[in-house]
Design an enzyme around this catalytic site. Structure first.
Site, PDB file in Angstrom:
ATOM      1  CB  ALA A 125      -0.928  -0.015   1.213  1.00  0.00           C
ATOM      2  CD1 TRP A 157      -5.232   4.542  -8.421  1.00  0.00           C
ATOM      3  CD2 TRP A 157      -6.281   2.794  -9.344  1.00  0.00           C
ATOM      4  NE1 TRP A 157      -6.191   5.026  -9.262  1.00  0.00           N
ATOM      5  CE2 TRP A 157      -6.849   3.986  -9.849  1.00  0.00           C
ATOM      6  CE3 TRP A 157      -6.785   1.559  -9.776  1.00  0.00           C
ATOM      7  CZ2 TRP A 157      -7.899   3.976 -10.757  1.00  0.00           C
ATOM      8  CZ3 TRP A 157      -7.834   1.562 -10.691  1.00  0.00           C
ATOM      9  CH2 TRP A 157      -8.366   2.752 -11.169  1.00  0.00           C
ATOM     10  N   GLY A 339      -7.567 -10.310 -36.943  1.00  0.00           N
ATOM     11  CA  GLY A 339      -8.743  -9.726 -37.568  1.00  0.00           C
ATOM     12  C   GLY A 339      -9.882  -9.555 -36.571  1.00  0.00           C
ATOM     13  CD  GLU A 363       5.596  -3.076  -9.233  1.00  0.00           C
ATOM     14  OE1 GLU A 363       6.829  -3.208  -9.330  1.00  0.00           O
ATOM     15  OE2 GLU A 363       4.820  -4.030  -8.999  1.00  0.00           O
TER      16      GLU A 363
END
Length: 384
Positions: A125, A157, A339, A363
């Site tokens: 974190a 995040w 495709g 990072e």
């Protein structure tokens, strides 16, 4: 079949080759029909399976050393088979890397057996809503109060946010302004004042969350390393794991090349294989060149660190920037060569297209890596 000739390069030892072969077989058997419908449950299961198979033993430092070539080989192999499996392994390593490198013996005894066996999930974190890549601008605080620290602020995040059992968390303790005033802590989930403020959805689903801390108390023994040295702890871990992000990108690129080779060899145009078109051969050549060049930079960085270099800031930044940018190009060309099928939901080419994009951001975004490379190059020139 992915190219395996790179394992003969002098970067590797026999133990690395044996591990890569064993993991490739394990992944082919266990990850082929992985269900991504419930991301949280799948990640928990993957951590358990990786732990039971012994691969999480490699996710942190052993005897005070991280074998970065092993980390990179594991991430490359897992990413080639399944992006969520790579994520599960990588976040376990990132979340416990600081504990294995800087933790006290008590912290290591409490968490490393659990995380390496897959019984507990770890998280790292660091990012905050206003700081992003500017770690020195972090504002979350950890104020000493007797025998405790009191946490206030938000992290966002955060990979494994919401499912992790333990977080390596960085907060401002105020020893000095900027980067020198941050400290690292080991924070278990479920504490009073610690909440999951928001779960974040992305184009390639992973467990991600915003964490909120309101007068959350942790004991002083939760301090990881020395007070005011949190920035150095974070950078030491990222220095290592930045190379492994590049390895994951390499794994995605190898898979995209493999799928493109299969497609162009079996798809016919006017009665001949698609591969017979010179334009297609040119695209395949570009893809193969990008893959090999990325691999050389990835394993140069890993070998340099394993050979005793205290930091590989420049090498890791080069590997991450080049491998992630070129993997994006390889994957995009893979979509083009498929495709319509390349953009069909659930197709491997479409899945790779969604999975690769985030690696150029987390990072250390690509532009940040350019700044790092430029500064490191200038510093090296001035030292000569």
């Amino acid at each position: 079949m992915a190219d395996r000739s790179f394992l003969d390069w002098p970067f590797f030892e026999d133990r690395h080759r044996a591990l890569a072969d064993a993991l490739d077989g394990w992944a082919a058997e266990r990850l082929g029909d992985l269900d991504h419908a419930d991301t949280d449950a799948t990640c928990r299961a993957l951590v358990r399976h990786l732990g039971a198979a012994g691969y999480l033993e490699h996710s942190g430092a052993m005897d005070g050393q991280l074998d970065v070539r092993t980390l990179c080989l594991i991430r490359e192999t897992l990413a080639r088979h399944d992006g969520l499996a790579d994520f599960a392994f990588a976040m376990q390593g990132l979340g416990t890397g600081a504990i294995s490198l800087f933790g006290t013996e008590a912290q290591k005894r409490e968490w490393l057996p659990l995380t390496r066996s897959g019984q507990a999930i770890a998280a790292f974190a660091l990012t905050e809503p206003q700081s992003g890549s500017d770690v020195a601008n972090s504002t979350m605080t950890a104020v000493r109060d007797g025998g405790d620290y009191v946490l206030n602020g938000e992290k966002t995040w955060i990979s494994n946010g919401g499912i992790a059992d333990v977080y390596t968390l960085f907060a401002r303790t105020g020893e000095a302004p900027g980067a020198k005033g941050l400290s690292a802590f080991v924070v278990p989930a479920g504490l009073p004042g610690f909440e999951i403020a928001e779960r974040l959805e992305t184009i390639a689903p992973h467990p991600l969350a915003t964490l909120r801390f309101t007068d959350c108390r942790i004991p002083a023994s939760a301090l990881l390393g020395e007070p005011g040295r949190g920035f150095a702890v974070a950078m030491s871990v990222l220095d290592v794991f930045r190379s492994t992000v590049a390895a994951a990108a390499l794994g995605f690129a190898r898979r995209a090349l493999d799928e493109a080779l299969d497609r162009t060899a079996t798809r016919t145009v006017q009665g001949a294989p698609l591969f017979d078109l010179q334009m297609v051969q040119g695209h395949i050549a570009d893809m193969a060149l990008d893959v090999d060049a990325a691999a050389l930079l990835v394993y140069r960085a890993a070998w340099t660190r394993d050979s005793g270099a205290p930091r590989i800031t420049r090498e890791a930044a080069m590997a991450k920037l080049f491998a992630t940018d070129r993997a994006q190009r390889v994957v995009d060309m893979g979509v083009q060569l498929h495709g319509g099928d390349g953009v069909r939901s659930g197709h491997i080419a479409e899945r790779l297209y969604r999975e690769i994009r985030a690696l150029r951001i987390y990072e250390g975004a690509s532009d940040v890596q350019k700044v790092i490379i430029a500064r490191q190059t200038l510093a090296a020139d001035q030292d000569r």
